[in-house]
Motif scaffolding. Structure first.
Motif, PDB file in Angstrom:
ATOM      1  N   ALA A  98       0.835  -1.210   0.000  1.00 37.40           N
ATOM      2  CA  ALA A  98       0.000   0.000   0.000  1.00 37.40           C
ATOM      3  C   ALA A  98       0.863   1.251   0.000  1.00 37.40           C
ATOM      4  CB  ALA A  98      -0.937  -0.012   1.203  1.00 37.40           C
ATOM      5  N   LYS A  99       1.954   1.231   0.743  1.00 37.67           N
ATOM      6  CA  LYS A  99       2.831   2.405   0.775  1.00 37.67           C
ATOM      7  C   LYS A  99       3.428   2.668  -0.605  1.00 37.67           C
ATOM      8  CE  LYS A  99       5.228   3.475   4.345  1.00 37.67           C
ATOM      9  NZ  LYS A  99       5.998   3.650   5.558  1.00 37.67           N
ATOM     10  N   ARG A 100       3.673   1.617  -1.368  1.00 47.91           N
ATOM     11  CA  ARG A 100       4.211   1.785  -2.724  1.00 47.91           C
ATOM     12  C   ARG A 100       3.159   2.356  -3.675  1.00 47.91           C
ATOM     13  NH1 ARG A 100       6.578  -3.855  -2.299  1.00 47.91           N
ATOM     14  NH2 ARG A 100       8.542  -3.496  -1.252  1.00 47.91           N
ATOM     15  N   TRP A 101       1.888   1.978  -3.473  1.00 45.55           N
ATOM     16  CA  TRP A 101       0.816   2.411  -4.367  1.00 45.55           C
ATOM     17  C   TRP A 101       0.223   3.761  -3.976  1.00 45.55           C
ATOM     18  CZ3 TRP A 101      -0.824   0.514  -8.975  1.00 45.55           C
ATOM     19  CH2 TRP A 101      -0.288  -0.714  -9.376  1.00 45.55           C
ATOM     20  N   ALA A 102       0.399   4.178  -2.743  1.00 45.19           N
ATOM     21  CA  ALA A 102      -0.177   5.453  -2.284  1.00 45.19           C
ATOM     22  C   ALA A 102       0.507   6.624  -2.990  1.00 45.19           C
ATOM     23  CB  ALA A 102      -0.028   5.586  -0.770  1.00 45.19           C
ATOM     24  N   ARG A 103      -0.274   7.641  -3.276  1.00 46.43           N
ATOM     25  CA  ARG A 103       0.299   8.847  -3.878  1.00 46.43           C
ATOM     26  C   ARG A 103       1.166   9.564  -2.843  1.00 46.43           C
ATOM     27  NH1 ARG A 103      -2.593  13.011  -5.696  1.00 46.43           N
ATOM     28  NH2 ARG A 103      -4.021  12.897  -3.943  1.00 46.43           N
ATOM     29  N   LYS A 104       2.236  10.171  -3.299  1.00 49.38           N
ATOM     30  CA  LYS A 104       3.139  10.887  -2.381  1.00 49.38           C
ATOM     31  C   LYS A 104       2.409  12.009  -1.650  1.00 49.38           C
ATOM     32  CE  LYS A 104       7.396   9.786  -4.719  1.00 49.38           C
ATOM     33  NZ  LYS A 104       8.592  10.193  -5.385  1.00 49.38           N
ATOM     34  N   GLU A 105       1.398  12.578  -2.303  1.00 48.36           N
ATOM     35  CA  GLU A 105       0.627  13.673  -1.700  1.00 48.36           C
ATOM     36  C   GLU A 105      -0.299  13.169  -0.591  1.00 48.36           C
ATOM     37  OE1 GLU A 105       0.273  12.951  -5.094  1.00 48.36           O
ATOM     38  OE2 GLU A 105       1.929  14.254  -5.681  1.00 48.36           O
ATOM     39  N   ALA A 106      -0.547  11.865  -0.541  1.00 44.95           N
ATOM     40  CA  ALA A 106      -1.450  11.283   0.460  1.00 44.95           C
ATOM     41  C   ALA A 106      -0.824  10.014   1.036  1.00 44.95           C
ATOM     42  CB  ALA A 106      -2.814  10.982  -0.165  1.00 44.95           C
ATOM     43  N   PRO A 107       0.245  10.152   1.830  1.00 49.77           N
ATOM     44  CA  PRO A 107       0.941   8.973   2.356  1.00 49.77           C
ATOM     45  C   PRO A 107       0.076   8.179   3.343  1.00 49.77           C
ATOM     46  CG  PRO A 107       1.745  10.966   3.413  1.00 49.77           C
ATOM     47  CD  PRO A 107       0.802  11.402   2.329  1.00 49.77           C
ATOM     48  N   VAL A 108       0.416   6.918   3.489  1.00 47.74           N
ATOM     49  CA  VAL A 108      -0.308   6.050   4.425  1.00 47.74           C
ATOM     50  C   VAL A 108      -0.019   6.514   5.856  1.00 47.74           C
ATOM     51  CG1 VAL A 108      -0.534   3.703   5.327  1.00 47.74           C
ATOM     52  CG2 VAL A 108      -0.310   4.078   2.866  1.00 47.74           C
ATOM     53  N   ARG A 109      -1.087   6.783   6.589  1.00 45.83           N
ATOM     54  CA  ARG A 109      -0.977   7.232   7.977  1.00 45.83           C
ATOM     55  C   ARG A 109      -1.772   6.358   8.941  1.00 45.83           C
ATOM     56  NH1 ARG A 109       3.182   9.580   6.993  1.00 45.83           N
ATOM     57  NH2 ARG A 109       3.291  11.767   6.427  1.00 45.83           N
ATOM     58  N   ASN A 110      -2.711   5.558   8.408  1.00 42.10           N
ATOM     59  CA  ASN A 110      -3.558   4.726   9.264  1.00 42.10           C
ATOM     60  C   ASN A 110      -3.640   3.312   8.699  1.00 42.10           C
ATOM     61  OD1 ASN A 110      -4.522   7.045  10.847  1.00 42.10           O
ATOM     62  ND2 ASN A 110      -5.605   7.582   8.986  1.00 42.10           N
ATOM     63  N   VAL A 111      -3.786   2.340   9.588  1.00 37.64           N
ATOM     64  CA  VAL A 111      -3.989   0.955   9.201  1.00 37.64           C
ATOM     65  C   VAL A 111      -5.190   0.421   9.980  1.00 37.64           C
ATOM     66  CG1 VAL A 111      -2.978  -1.372   9.130  1.00 37.64           C
ATOM     67  CG2 VAL A 111      -1.507   0.627   8.832  1.00 37.64           C
ATOM     68  N   VAL A 112      -6.122  -0.196   9.253  1.00 37.94           N
ATOM     69  CA  VAL A 112      -7.293  -0.822   9.872  1.00 37.94           C
ATOM     70  C   VAL A 112      -7.438  -2.228   9.306  1.00 37.94           C
ATOM     71  CG1 VAL A 112      -8.486   1.367  10.295  1.00 37.94           C
ATOM     72  CG2 VAL A 112      -8.907   0.137   8.182  1.00 37.94           C
ATOM     73  N   PHE A 113      -8.184  -3.065  10.012  1.00 37.18           N
ATOM     74  CA  PHE A 113      -8.429  -4.429   9.535  1.00 37.18           C
ATOM     75  C   PHE A 113      -9.784  -4.502   8.852  1.00 37.18           C
ATOM     76  CE2 PHE A 113      -4.940  -5.155  12.286  1.00 37.18           C
ATOM     77  CZ  PHE A 113      -4.339  -6.319  11.832  1.00 37.18           C
ATOM     78  N   MET A 114      -9.854  -5.289   7.783  1.00 39.49           N
ATOM     79  CA  MET A 114     -11.095  -5.458   7.044  1.00 39.49           C
ATOM     80  C   MET A 114     -12.165  -6.080   7.919  1.00 39.49           C
ATOM     81  SD  MET A 114     -10.836  -5.908   3.221  1.00 39.49           S
ATOM     82  CE  MET A 114      -9.466  -5.370   2.221  1.00 39.49           C
ATOM     83  N   GLY A 115     -13.394  -5.714   7.645  1.00 39.75           N
ATOM     84  CA  GLY A 115     -14.519  -6.286   8.372  1.00 39.75           C
ATOM     85  C   GLY A 115     -15.062  -7.513   7.699  1.00 39.75           C
ATOM     86  N   MET A 116     -14.310  -8.582   7.698  1.00 40.24           N
ATOM     87  CA  MET A 116     -14.785  -9.829   7.086  1.00 40.24           C
ATOM     88  C   MET A 116     -14.727 -10.966   8.102  1.00 40.24           C
ATOM     89  SD  MET A 116     -11.853 -10.233   4.240  1.00 40.24           S
ATOM     90  CE  MET A 116     -10.538 -11.275   4.813  1.00 40.24           C
ATOM     91  N   GLY A 117     -15.387 -10.742   9.204  1.00 42.15           N
ATOM     92  CA  GLY A 117     -15.466 -11.790  10.192  1.00 42.15           C
ATOM     93  C   GLY A 117     -14.287 -11.866  11.137  1.00 42.15           C
ATOM     94  N   GLU A 118     -13.325 -10.952  11.001  1.00 40.85           N
ATOM     95  CA  GLU A 118     -12.176 -11.001  11.893  1.00 40.85           C
ATOM     96  C   GLU A 118     -12.643 -10.709  13.287  1.00 40.85           C
ATOM     97  OE1 GLU A 118     -11.703  -9.440   8.805  1.00 40.85           O
ATOM     98  OE2 GLU A 118      -9.653  -9.752   8.228  1.00 40.85           O
TER      99      GLU A 118
END
Length: 118
Positions: A98-118
């Motif tokens: 995700a950090k590689r795909w994120a635009r430099k203008e909008a860097p990754v700052r948060n991480v959440v887990f998907m809501g698929m039964g976790e």
């Protein structure tokens, strides 16, 4: 301490930096969805969500499972059943992708887990 000059070459030959790979990226209006193939051939999704504003940033939504045991008919992941749990490394690699795909203008700052039964 100084590291031997041959060490980087040895590490590159002996270890893999990333055991998964992004096989497809589906861009959206506010980020996109990555289809990630794991080393065993199983595929999972990772979502990148861009937030606009005075300080643009991105949130990455990671998977911790392959499939889901909930069985919701409206959800493609739910219909496939639970196929396995991801290792900590496989979860972390989603963040690296995700950090590689994120635009430099909008860097990754948060991480959440998907809501698929976790």
């Amino acid at each position: 301490p100084q590291l031997p000059l041959a060490l980087p070459q040895l590490l590159t030959r002996s270890f893999t930096r990333c055991s998964s790979r992004v096989v497809d990226f589906f861009p959206g209006q506010q980020g996109g969805k990555m289809l990630v193939e794991l080393q065993d051939g199983q595929r999972i999704e990772t979502v990148l969500i861009e937030h606009a504003g005075p300080k643009p940033r991105s949130t990455v939504c990671v998977s911790s499972q392959i499939g889901c045991k909930m069985g919701c008919r409206f959800c493609a992941t739910g219909t496939m059943g639970l196929r396995g749990q991801l290792s900590a490394g496989e979860i972390l690699e989603q963040l690296l992708h995700a950090k590689r795909w994120a635009r430099k203008e909008a860097p990754v700052r948060n991480v959440v887990f998907m809501g698929m039964g976790e």
